[in-house]
Design a protein around this motif. Structure first.
Motif, short mmCIF file in Angstrom:
data_model
loop_
_atom_site.label_atom_id
_atom_site.label_comp_id
_atom_site.label_asym_id
_atom_site.label_seq_id
_atom_site.Cartn_x
_atom_site.Cartn_y
_atom_site.Cartn_z
N GLY A 179 0.82 -1.20 0.00
CA GLY A 179 0.00 0.00 0.00
C GLY A 179 0.85 1.25 0.00
N PRO A 180 0.32 2.36 -0.51
CA PRO A 180 1.08 3.61 -0.56
C PRO A 180 1.17 4.27 0.81
CG PRO A 180 -1.10 3.90 -1.54
CD PRO A 180 -1.00 2.46 -1.15
N ASN A 181 2.03 5.27 0.89
CA ASN A 181 2.15 6.08 2.10
C ASN A 181 1.12 7.21 2.01
OD1 ASN A 181 2.83 7.85 4.15
ND2 ASN A 181 5.02 7.77 3.76
N PHE A 182 -0.10 6.93 2.50
CA PHE A 182 -1.18 7.91 2.37
C PHE A 182 -0.87 9.18 3.14
CE2 PHE A 182 -3.43 3.84 1.62
CZ PHE A 182 -3.97 4.12 0.37
N GLU A 183 -0.23 9.04 4.29
CA GLU A 183 0.10 10.22 5.10
C GLU A 183 1.07 11.13 4.34
OE1 GLU A 183 2.15 11.38 9.41
OE2 GLU A 183 1.58 9.30 8.97
N GLY A 184 2.10 10.52 3.74
CA GLY A 184 3.06 11.31 2.98
C GLY A 184 2.42 11.98 1.78
N GLY A 201 3.56 1.33 -4.31
CA GLY A 201 2.78 0.59 -3.32
C GLY A 201 1.29 0.52 -3.54
N VAL A 202 0.77 1.08 -4.63
CA VAL A 202 -0.68 1.00 -4.89
C VAL A 202 -0.99 -0.44 -5.27
CG1 VAL A 202 -2.62 1.90 -6.20
CG2 VAL A 202 -0.67 3.39 -5.69
N GLU A 206 -8.86 -1.25 -2.62
CA GLU A 206 -9.10 -0.32 -1.51
C GLU A 206 -8.12 0.84 -1.55
OE1 GLU A 206 -8.92 -3.62 -1.23
OE2 GLU A 206 -11.03 -4.04 -0.79
N ASP A 207 -6.87 0.56 -1.94
CA ASP A 207 -5.89 1.65 -2.10
C ASP A 207 -6.37 2.65 -3.15
OD1 ASP A 207 -4.14 0.43 -0.29
OD2 ASP A 207 -2.93 -0.51 -1.86
N VAL A 208 -6.87 2.12 -4.26
CA VAL A 208 -7.35 2.99 -5.34
C VAL A 208 -8.54 3.81 -4.86
CG1 VAL A 208 -8.23 3.08 -7.70
CG2 VAL A 208 -6.52 1.35 -7.07
N GLU A 209 -9.47 3.17 -4.16
CA GLU A 209 -10.64 3.88 -3.63
C GLU A 209 -10.23 5.00 -2.69
OE1 GLU A 209 -12.78 0.69 -1.85
OE2 GLU A 209 -13.69 0.00 -3.75
N LYS A 210 -9.23 4.73 -1.85
CA LYS A 210 -8.79 5.75 -0.89
C LYS A 210 -8.14 6.93 -1.61
CE LYS A 210 -6.58 6.23 3.60
NZ LYS A 210 -5.97 5.51 4.75
N VAL A 212 -8.85 7.91 -4.63
CA VAL A 212 -9.96 8.65 -5.24
C VAL A 212 -10.63 9.54 -4.20
CG1 VAL A 212 -12.25 8.43 -6.29
CG2 VAL A 212 -10.39 6.96 -7.06
N ALA A 213 -10.84 8.99 -2.99
CA ALA A 213 -11.47 9.76 -1.92
C ALA A 213 -10.62 10.95 -1.50
CB ALA A 213 -11.74 8.86 -0.71
N MET A 214 -9.28 10.84 -1.69
CA MET A 214 -8.37 11.93 -1.37
C MET A 214 -8.30 12.97 -2.49
SD MET A 214 -5.17 9.71 0.16
CE MET A 214 -4.07 11.14 0.31
N ASN A 215 -9.06 12.72 -3.58
CA ASN A 215 -9.01 13.59 -4.77
C ASN A 215 -7.63 13.63 -5.39
OD1 ASN A 215 -11.78 14.54 -4.83
ND2 ASN A 215 -11.29 15.69 -2.96
N MET A 216 -6.94 12.49 -5.34
CA MET A 216 -5.63 12.39 -5.98
C MET A 216 -5.83 12.50 -7.49
SD MET A 216 -2.47 12.14 -5.03
CE MET A 216 -2.97 11.87 -3.33
N PRO A 217 -5.10 13.37 -8.19
CA PRO A 217 -5.30 13.53 -9.63
C PRO A 217 -4.93 12.30 -10.45
CG PRO A 217 -4.21 15.47 -8.71
CD PRO A 217 -4.21 14.42 -7.64
N ALA A 218 -3.89 11.57 -10.00
CA ALA A 218 -3.41 10.44 -10.80
C ALA A 218 -2.62 9.48 -9.94
CB ALA A 218 -2.54 10.94 -11.96
N ALA A 219 -2.50 8.24 -10.43
CA ALA A 219 -1.71 7.23 -9.72
C ALA A 219 -1.02 6.33 -10.73
CB ALA A 219 -2.60 6.39 -8.80
N ILE A 220 0.20 5.93 -10.39
CA ILE A 220 0.96 4.96 -11.18
C ILE A 220 0.83 3.60 -10.49
CG2 ILE A 220 3.27 4.27 -11.93
CD1 ILE A 220 3.95 7.32 -11.93
N ILE A 221 0.51 2.58 -11.27
CA ILE A 221 0.37 1.23 -10.70
C ILE A 221 1.24 0.27 -11.50
CG2 ILE A 221 -1.23 -0.62 -10.09
CD1 ILE A 221 -3.44 1.41 -9.93
N GLY A 222 2.03 -0.52 -10.79
CA GLY A 222 2.97 -1.42 -11.44
C GLY A 222 2.80 -2.88 -11.08
#
Length: 244
Positions: A179-184, A201-202, A206-210, A212-222
């Protein structure tokens, strides 16, 4: 939220590293174009590429042909990082067709140069801020500086309005499926209005949902896509759901 499926390249092949450790490499076949097409068929509208050879100071052109083939085969906007440390490389990769470049080590060491490059190539450059314990890591994650990640972000924003984004990676989470460092990420998002791309770490829906809830503009997933932990179609469905 925009999703950037990642393709990490080493010697022209798609690979993944654990915590940026070149001795902990997993190779996923011989042809990165196959993965690019796979992500495109699943609905990806953009791709994130990483040149691991250039990132550690090896041949900066070793993966350039693979990048060109990915861009031409998919026609998708490709964002690329790894070893982007001079204007010659920036111009060469833009000529290859890369839509956006991520500059990491030199953006930390020489913010004035980086912001001048942002002004010369508006909207084409993102700062790759990779952090270990909140401090910026450079040289393909081999060195840790004494610069705080959020301080670097603030400094870059003060210097230019032409920076495209910040790609923020917590090294301890990258490739570890934890999982990502949501606090950071929240701290970084609060520190600047530069569009933020979550990286590292995505792992779960549930990580993706969180994010989205944080209004993150984008995410890289590997790695979670490579290992089949998540299905890209489902990820894209979640990411397209408006946050409350």
């Amino acid at each position: 939220m925009q999703i950037w499926p990642a393709i990490d390249l080493r010697h022209g092949k798609p690979v993944r590293l654990r915590q940026g450790d070149y001795d902990q490499q997993t190779t996923f076949g011989d042809d990165p174009v196959e993965f690019a097409r796979q992500w495109q068929q699943a609905g990806a509208e953009c791709l994130h590429l990483v040149d691991l050879d250039a990132a550690r100071g090896d041949d900066p052109t070793a993966n350039r042909e693979a990048v060109r083939r990915i861009v031409e085969a998919t026609g998708l906007p490709c964002q690329m990082g790894g070893g982007v440390r001079d204007e010659e490389t920036i111009e060469a990769l833009i000529d290859v067709g890369v839509a956006r470049l991520v500059v990491g080590s030199r953006a930390c060491r020489d913010p004035q140069w980086f912001t001048s490059m942002c002004d010369a190539h508006p909207g084409k450059l993102a700062a790759g801020i990779d952090a270990r314990d909140g401090l910026v890591a450079t040289q393909g994650w081999l060195e840790t500086s004494d610069v705080r990640a959020i301080d670097l972000a603030k400094r870059l924003r003060e210097a230019t309005s032409n920076i495209a984004a910040i790609v923020y990676t917590d090294i301890a989470r990258d490739g570890m499926m934890q999982g990502p460092n949501f606090e950071g990420l929240a701290e970084m998002a609060a520190a600047t209005d530069i569009p933020l791309v979550a990286s590292g770490g995505v792992t779960t829906y549930e990580d993706v949902e969180k994010l989205v809830a944080m209004n993150m503009p984008a995410a890289i997933i590997g790695r979670s896509l490579y290992d089949g932990v998540m299905d890209l179609r489902q990820v894209l469905k979640i990411a397209s759901t408006p946050s409350l």
